[in-house]
Every structure is written in structure tokens, then in C-alpha cells.
Design a protein around this motif. Structure first.
Motif, mmCIF file in Angstrom:
data_model
loop_
_atom_site.group_PDB
_atom_site.id
_atom_site.type_symbol
_atom_site.label_atom_id
_atom_site.label_comp_id
_atom_site.label_asym_id
_atom_site.label_seq_id
_atom_site.Cartn_x
_atom_site.Cartn_y
_atom_site.Cartn_z
ATOM 1 N N ASP A 165 0.877 -1.168 0.000
ATOM 2 C CA ASP A 165 0.000 0.000 0.000
ATOM 3 C C ASP A 165 0.910 1.212 0.000
ATOM 4 O O ASP A 165 1.878 1.273 0.770
ATOM 5 C CB ASP A 165 -0.892 0.041 1.251
ATOM 6 C CG ASP A 165 -1.933 -1.052 1.253
ATOM 7 O OD1 ASP A 165 -2.488 -1.341 0.180
ATOM 8 O OD2 ASP A 165 -2.196 -1.619 2.328
ATOM 9 N N SER A 187 -4.445 6.598 -0.818
ATOM 10 C CA SER A 187 -3.795 5.295 -0.720
ATOM 11 C C SER A 187 -3.971 4.543 -2.035
ATOM 12 O O SER A 187 -5.050 4.578 -2.629
ATOM 13 C CB SER A 187 -4.393 4.490 0.432
ATOM 14 O OG SER A 187 -3.683 3.278 0.582
ATOM 15 N N GLU A 223 -3.050 0.699 -3.827
ATOM 16 C CA GLU A 223 -2.586 -0.666 -3.613
ATOM 17 C C GLU A 223 -1.906 -1.153 -4.881
ATOM 18 O O GLU A 223 -2.379 -0.882 -5.986
ATOM 19 C CB GLU A 223 -3.772 -1.569 -3.281
ATOM 20 C CG GLU A 223 -3.376 -2.983 -2.973
ATOM 21 C CD GLU A 223 -4.571 -3.855 -2.611
ATOM 22 O OE1 GLU A 223 -4.385 -5.082 -2.597
ATOM 23 O OE2 GLU A 223 -5.663 -3.322 -2.363
#
Length: 148
Positions: A86, A99, A101
Motif C-alpha cells: 500500500d 492510498s 494498492e
């Protein structure tokens, strides 16, 4: 939650320590983990050589000084590791961190340093959909293409 898959402990921990501890000051030490002629590719860049890789990371910290990686898992064993991570950062005038991923495919040379680093992540979901005009269009397209 941070866990490690079946990678040998020392390989996985070295990668985890590198990514989670990455700072602007540590960029001068990239030669400890990257081969001088390493290849790096992500959705925005494709470069060869440690100097070019250093510039990418330096630009990342210039754009988002709070940028950090959290390694979720490391899978594989030399010469090939996959790292799920992340990436958290606060771009420009954003009020809260974003954020993203992703997964990195890391090919290691005989000396254990990275010779090829390929990042896989979705810039549309991670960045573009958050932009005012473009984001509206991309979210609409995503909804239209989604299975019911």
C-alpha cells in the motif's frame, strides 16, 4: 496487517525494510538494493540505471513528502519476488492522504540486488478517479463496464 508469504525470511525482510523505510535521505543508499543497471517500470516511467531510479523516487518525495509504503506480503524466492504493498501519500493541496494498492515484481541478480523492478497498480483507481473532471468521467465508465 503485515505478513510474509513463502519467500525466504532474509530476502523478504530486506525488501520489506527497504520499502517501508524509504526516505529522501536513504536514496543515496539505493545501490545496496538495486543493481547499477537495474530496470524500473511503473505506469508512468520506464528507466534503466540506478541514477534514473533515484530520480523517480526523489520526484515522488518532492511531490509528496509524506509518501510511504506498507508491505502487506512478500511472495517468492530469489531470483523472483512479488511484493504487495500500500502506498500512502498526500498530493498537492489534498486535505487527507490518498492510498494506492499495488504489486511489485522484483527480479534479483546473483548478488541479491534488484535487476528488474516492475510495478503493477491502477492509476485510474488510485489517482485519476480522484481528479475533479476526469474522475467523474472515469467513475461513470467504470460503473458502465461493471458486471451487474
Amino acid at each position: 496487517m503485515s505478513q510474509q508469504g513463502p519467500a525466504r525470511a532474509e530476502e523478504g525482510e530486506a525488501i520489506r525494510t527497504f520499502f517501508e523505510g524509504l526516505t529522501p535521505a536513504g536514496l543515496e543508499q539505493l545501490n545496496r538494493i538495486y543493481d547499477e543497471e537495474a530496470r524500473f517500470r511503473d505506469p508512468f516511467n520506464e528507466v534503466v540505471g540506478i541514477a534514473a531510479i533515484r530520480r523517480i523516487f526523489a520526484d515522488m518525495f518532492e511531490q509528496a513528502p509524506d509518501a510511504r509504503f506498507t508491505v502487506q506480503e512478500v511472495i517468492g524466492a530469489a531470483p523472483l519476488l512479488y511484493v504487495r504493498w500500500d502506498f500512502t501519500f498526500t498530493p498537492g493541496r489534498a486535505k487527507a492522504p490518498w492510498s494506492v494498492e499495488g504489486v511489485s515484481r522484483l527480479a534479483l541478480g546473483e548478488d541479491g540486488r534488484i535487476v528488474e523492478h516492475i510495478d503493477y497498480w491502477d492509476p485510474a483507481a488510485g489517482i485519476y478517479e480522484r481528479l475533479p473532471l476526469l474522475g467523474t468521467v472515469l467513475r461513470w465508465v467504470r460503473r458502465r463496464l461493471a458486471a451487474d
